[in-house]
Design a protein around this motif. Structure first.
Motif, mmCIF file in Angstrom:
data_model
loop_
_atom_site.group_PDB
_atom_site.id
_atom_site.type_symbol
_atom_site.label_atom_id
_atom_site.label_comp_id
_atom_site.label_asym_id
_atom_site.label_seq_id
_atom_site.Cartn_x
_atom_site.Cartn_y
_atom_site.Cartn_z
ATOM 1 N N LYS A 297 0.954 -0.692 0.000
ATOM 2 C CA LYS A 297 -0.101 0.281 0.114
ATOM 3 C C LYS A 297 0.677 1.329 -0.460
ATOM 4 O O LYS A 297 1.787 1.169 0.123
ATOM 5 N N PRO A 298 0.422 2.593 -0.615
ATOM 6 C CA PRO A 298 1.342 3.806 -0.504
ATOM 7 C C PRO A 298 1.415 4.639 1.341
ATOM 8 O O PRO A 298 0.699 3.517 1.667
ATOM 9 N N VAL A 299 2.278 4.959 1.865
ATOM 10 C CA VAL A 299 3.290 4.907 2.816
ATOM 11 C C VAL A 299 2.741 6.347 2.481
ATOM 12 O O VAL A 299 3.893 7.061 1.760
ATOM 13 N N TRP A 300 2.713 7.461 3.899
ATOM 14 C CA TRP A 300 3.143 8.741 3.899
ATOM 15 C C TRP A 300 3.943 8.790 5.395
ATOM 16 O O TRP A 300 3.640 7.991 6.252
ATOM 17 N N ILE A 301 5.317 9.082 5.484
ATOM 18 C CA ILE A 301 5.754 8.960 6.549
ATOM 19 C C ILE A 301 5.636 11.222 7.386
ATOM 20 O O ILE A 301 5.754 11.853 6.233
ATOM 21 N N ILE A 302 5.897 11.217 7.381
ATOM 22 C CA ILE A 302 5.856 13.022 8.430
ATOM 23 C C ILE A 302 7.567 13.639 8.602
ATOM 24 O O ILE A 302 7.839 12.611 9.858
ATOM 25 N N ASN A 303 8.600 13.586 8.026
ATOM 26 C CA ASN A 303 9.803 14.220 8.610
ATOM 27 C C ASN A 303 9.460 16.168 9.097
ATOM 28 O O ASN A 303 8.576 16.197 9.005
ATOM 29 N N ASN A 304 10.903 16.384 9.332
ATOM 30 C CA ASN A 304 10.456 17.479 10.079
ATOM 31 C C ASN A 304 9.470 18.042 9.412
ATOM 32 O O ASN A 304 8.908 19.822 9.425
ATOM 33 N N ASN A 305 10.557 18.561 8.091
ATOM 34 C CA ASN A 305 10.220 20.279 6.778
ATOM 35 C C ASN A 305 9.057 18.873 6.275
ATOM 36 O O ASN A 305 8.636 19.795 5.064
ATOM 37 N N GLU A 306 8.914 18.289 5.736
ATOM 38 C CA GLU A 306 7.977 17.251 4.908
ATOM 39 C C GLU A 306 6.980 15.945 4.979
ATOM 40 O O GLU A 306 7.157 15.493 5.837
ATOM 41 N N ILE A 307 6.569 16.125 4.342
ATOM 42 C CA ILE A 307 5.327 14.643 4.433
ATOM 43 C C ILE A 307 5.674 14.124 2.792
ATOM 44 O O ILE A 307 5.135 14.274 1.861
ATOM 45 N N THR A 308 6.086 12.951 2.881
ATOM 46 C CA THR A 308 6.880 12.078 2.183
ATOM 47 C C THR A 308 5.776 10.656 1.599
ATOM 48 O O THR A 308 5.598 10.239 3.092
ATOM 49 N N PHE A 309 5.093 10.638 0.704
ATOM 50 C CA PHE A 309 4.352 9.629 0.162
ATOM 51 C C PHE A 309 4.689 8.922 -0.710
ATOM 52 O O PHE A 309 5.768 9.322 -1.894
ATOM 53 N N THR A 310 5.056 7.447 -0.208
ATOM 54 C CA THR A 310 6.442 6.499 -1.147
ATOM 55 C C THR A 310 4.214 5.229 -1.686
ATOM 56 O O THR A 310 3.761 4.939 -0.811
ATOM 57 N N PHE A 311 5.057 5.520 -3.503
ATOM 58 C CA PHE A 311 3.844 4.172 -2.999
ATOM 59 C C PHE A 311 4.387 3.068 -4.336
ATOM 60 O O PHE A 311 5.863 3.288 -4.986
ATOM 61 N N PRO A 312 3.705 2.182 -4.131
ATOM 62 C CA PRO A 312 5.216 0.868 -4.365
ATOM 63 C C PRO A 312 5.321 0.710 -6.011
ATOM 64 O O PRO A 312 4.784 1.791 -6.590
ATOM 65 N N ASP A 313 6.010 -0.324 -6.381
ATOM 66 C CA ASP A 313 6.653 0.226 -7.587
ATOM 67 C C ASP A 313 5.764 -0.275 -8.228
ATOM 68 O O ASP A 313 5.825 0.032 -9.914
ATOM 69 N N ASP A 314 5.473 -0.945 -8.370
ATOM 70 C CA ASP A 314 3.980 -1.004 -9.285
ATOM 71 C C ASP A 314 3.168 -0.366 -9.621
ATOM 72 O O ASP A 314 2.037 -0.435 -10.104
ATOM 73 N N MET A 315 3.224 0.919 -9.129
ATOM 74 C CA MET A 315 1.976 1.910 -8.756
ATOM 75 C C MET A 315 2.346 3.426 -9.319
ATOM 76 O O MET A 315 2.116 4.598 -8.735
ATOM 77 N N LYS A 316 4.106 3.136 -9.804
ATOM 78 C CA LYS A 316 4.361 4.492 -9.675
ATOM 79 C C LYS A 316 4.206 5.514 -10.860
ATOM 80 O O LYS A 316 4.590 6.824 -10.836
ATOM 81 N N SER A 317 3.114 4.926 -11.770
ATOM 82 C CA SER A 317 2.398 5.891 -12.615
ATOM 83 C C SER A 317 0.916 6.048 -12.304
ATOM 84 O O SER A 317 0.614 5.924 -13.009
ATOM 85 N N ALA A 318 0.544 6.554 -11.115
ATOM 86 C CA ALA A 318 -0.224 7.003 -10.131
ATOM 87 C C ALA A 318 -0.535 7.966 -10.760
ATOM 88 O O ALA A 318 -0.229 8.961 -10.573
ATOM 89 N N GLN A 319 -2.076 8.280 -11.242
ATOM 90 C CA GLN A 319 -2.214 9.678 -10.563
ATOM 91 C C GLN A 319 -4.353 9.910 -10.049
ATOM 92 O O GLN A 319 -4.322 8.942 -9.344
ATOM 93 N N GLY A 320 -4.104 11.295 -9.192
ATOM 94 C CA GLY A 320 -5.123 11.128 -8.836
ATOM 95 C C GLY A 320 -4.950 12.707 -7.642
ATOM 96 O O GLY A 320 -4.476 13.441 -8.438
ATOM 97 N N GLU A 321 -5.476 12.369 -6.508
ATOM 98 C CA GLU A 321 -5.112 13.708 -5.367
ATOM 99 C C GLU A 321 -5.105 13.587 -4.156
ATOM 100 O O GLU A 321 -5.055 12.394 -3.380
ATOM 101 N N ILE A 322 -4.013 13.809 -3.202
ATOM 102 C CA ILE A 322 -4.066 13.669 -2.118
ATOM 103 C C ILE A 322 -5.015 15.667 -1.387
ATOM 104 O O ILE A 322 -4.592 16.637 -1.392
ATOM 105 N N CYS A 323 -5.568 14.728 -0.384
ATOM 106 C CA CYS A 323 -6.478 16.134 0.395
ATOM 107 C C CYS A 323 -6.056 15.707 1.664
ATOM 108 O O CYS A 323 -6.444 15.201 2.364
ATOM 109 N N PHE A 324 -5.651 16.917 2.123
ATOM 110 C CA PHE A 324 -5.496 16.956 4.414
ATOM 111 C C PHE A 324 -6.696 17.703 4.624
ATOM 112 O O PHE A 324 -7.169 19.122 4.294
#
Length: 149
Positions: free
Chosen positions: A66-93
């Motif tokens: 599954k995609p995961v997100w990690i909060i670092n000090n200055n940013e939120i990093t979203f990481t997608f699996p290898d088979d979904m690197k061409s995914a399109q969509g939206e992130i809503c906070f």
């Protein structure tokens, strides 16, 4: 002559009724000044599409990776699996306490399947992260809660 003030049942009922009416008027006044926001402007239209959303959630939960997100000090990093690197969509906070602080960002992954969002774009507090994407004509949806300090 000594005159005593008499308190009759009629006076007591009148004072009780007047106090009750004053309390009701006060609560009506307070409730009309209360800010009430719906989650979305087209809430009922969204409710009709709820089964689609349930299917997207079920599809996302069935993924092995599954995609995961990690909060670092200055940013939120979203990481997608290898088979979904061409995914399109939206992130809503989604900020439940103030709709004016909601932030929507298009999903634009780099070649490694990663997208970073600066924390500076978000106000402090709790957010519901709503991640919706599509890959190979299948739509997915997942959400979680983050806290920005």
């Amino acid at each position: 002559m000594d005159k005593k003030l008499k308190f009759s049942w009629g006076s007591g009922i009148f004072l009780l009724y007047t106090g009750f009416v004053a309390m009701i008027i006060f609560f009506v006044f307070r409730s009309t000044n209360e800010k009430v926001d719906l989650v979305t402007k087209d809430y009922y239209k969204q409710e009709l599409k709820y089964q689609e959303k349930l299917d997207q959630i079920e599809r996302a939960n069935a993924l092995e990776e599954k995609p995961v997100w990690i909060i670092n000090n200055n940013e939120i990093t979203f990481t997608f699996p290898d088979d979904m690197k061409s995914a399109q969509g939206e992130i809503c906070f989604f900020k439940p306490s103030d709709k004016n602080l909601d932030v929507k960002i298009p999903l634009t992954l780099n070649p490694e399947g990663i997208q970073s969002v600066p924390v500076s774009q978000l106000a402090k507090g709790a957010y519901k992260v709503q991640l919706s994407w599509s890959e190979d004509d299948l739509a997915y949806f997942t959400e979680g809660v983050i806290y920005i300090n």
